[in-house]
Design an enzyme around this catalytic site. Structure first.
Site, mmCIF file in Angstrom:
data_model
loop_
_atom_site.group_PDB
_atom_site.id
_atom_site.type_symbol
_atom_site.label_atom_id
_atom_site.label_comp_id
_atom_site.label_asym_id
_atom_site.label_seq_id
_atom_site.Cartn_x
_atom_site.Cartn_y
_atom_site.Cartn_z
ATOM 1 N N ASP A 134 0.816 -1.220 0.092
ATOM 2 C CA ASP A 134 -0.152 -0.100 0.036
ATOM 3 C C ASP A 134 0.953 1.254 -0.002
ATOM 4 O OD1 ASP A 134 -1.802 2.109 0.652
ATOM 5 O OD2 ASP A 134 -3.258 0.722 1.736
ATOM 6 N N LYS A 138 -0.866 9.795 -0.249
ATOM 7 C CA LYS A 138 -0.902 11.454 0.590
ATOM 8 C C LYS A 138 0.439 11.697 1.352
ATOM 9 C CE LYS A 138 -5.783 11.633 -0.186
ATOM 10 N NZ LYS A 138 -7.088 11.850 0.491
ATOM 11 N N THR A 208 1.933 -9.967 -10.613
ATOM 12 C CA THR A 208 0.531 -9.568 -9.539
ATOM 13 C C THR A 208 -0.452 -8.994 -10.313
ATOM 14 O OG1 THR A 208 1.275 -7.505 -8.321
ATOM 15 C CG2 THR A 208 2.441 -9.581 -7.919
ATOM 16 N N GLU A 211 0.613 -5.181 -10.078
ATOM 17 C CA GLU A 211 1.368 -4.711 -11.194
ATOM 18 C C GLU A 211 0.650 -4.534 -12.451
ATOM 19 O OE1 GLU A 211 5.697 -6.516 -13.035
ATOM 20 O OE2 GLU A 211 3.856 -7.682 -12.888
#
Length: 229
Positions: A134, A138, A208, A211
């Site tokens: 992850d 931000k 994956t 990806e």
């Protein structure tokens, strides 16, 4: 904060999304207890986690849809794999693949990876993978990224000398963040000698879903290998 989101150590995020299908919910209820690594009772010899002899043990943090974990475990039957995934949908996919492929060299952990890292024996792993984690894009959330000075110290402690820590991401700021943190760590050395060493996926890379999503959206991944000094 809702009961579907919490912070423990380095874990942020939801554990549940859409309700699981009955079959996958049953896998979590029936198979996870047998395959789950308990941080409170990790053996000094990690090979004892597996029913058949293994030559070494690798760890994948946040295996997502389990594409890479299942591919590696299938390709290397004499290597033990521990996969960490707190998100239930991903965990169910991992359990489904282990059952479908008849894998005996996979063990799973369904909580914060830092708990497991702190419980594993020193110098017990031959590789640690953190693949498309992850990104917390931000700026105000960057402190939530798994790569941190503290977690690099955790990873270094459990890696054997010379063993690799592999990191992949399609988010440039996270790649730069990781390089910055690793370069100031006394425990790791970046192995790249030319651009292709980090621009191209590693040999045997199965890809994956994360990806594939990045490629569809016009982003390219970076594939970094750091060696435990």
């Amino acid at each position: 904060m809702s009961d579907e989101a919490r912070y423990e150590g380095s874990f942020f995020g939801r554990r549940r999304g859409k309700p699981l299908r009955a079959g996958r919910a049953a896998l979590i209820a029936d198979d996870l207890p047998r395959l789950r690594v308990d941080p409170a009772s990790v053996p000094a010899d990690l090979a004892r986690l597996f029913p058949h002899p293994v030559d070494d043990v690798r760890l994948e943090i946040g295996f997502g849809g389990a594409e890479h974990l299942l591919h590696e475990a299938s390709a290397h039957p004499t290597t033990g794999f521990i996969g960490v995934e707190p998100f239930l949908a991903g965990l169910a996919k991992g359990l489904d693949g282990v059952s479908r492929l008849g894998l005996t060299n996979v063990r799973l952990f369904d909580d914060d990876a830092t708990q497991l890292l702190d419980a594993l024996p020193e110098a017990s792993l031959s590789r640690v993978d953190l693949l498309y984690p992850d990104p917390w894009p931000k700026t105000r959330h960057w402190k939530r990224r798994f790569v941190s000075d503290q977690n690099l110290t955790r990873i270094a402690r459990v890696l054997k000398p010379g063993a690799p820590f592999r990191f992949a991401s399609d988010i440039d700021t996270y790649v730069a963040w990781t390089l910055e943190h690793v370069r100031r760590s006394p425990d790791f050395q970046w192995t790249a000698e030319r651009a292709a060493d980090w621009r191209e996926p590693w040999a045997g890379w199965p890809g994956t879903r994360y990806e594939a999503k990045a490629i569809r959206e016009g982003r390219k991944g970076s594939y970094l290998i750091f060696r435990r000094t």
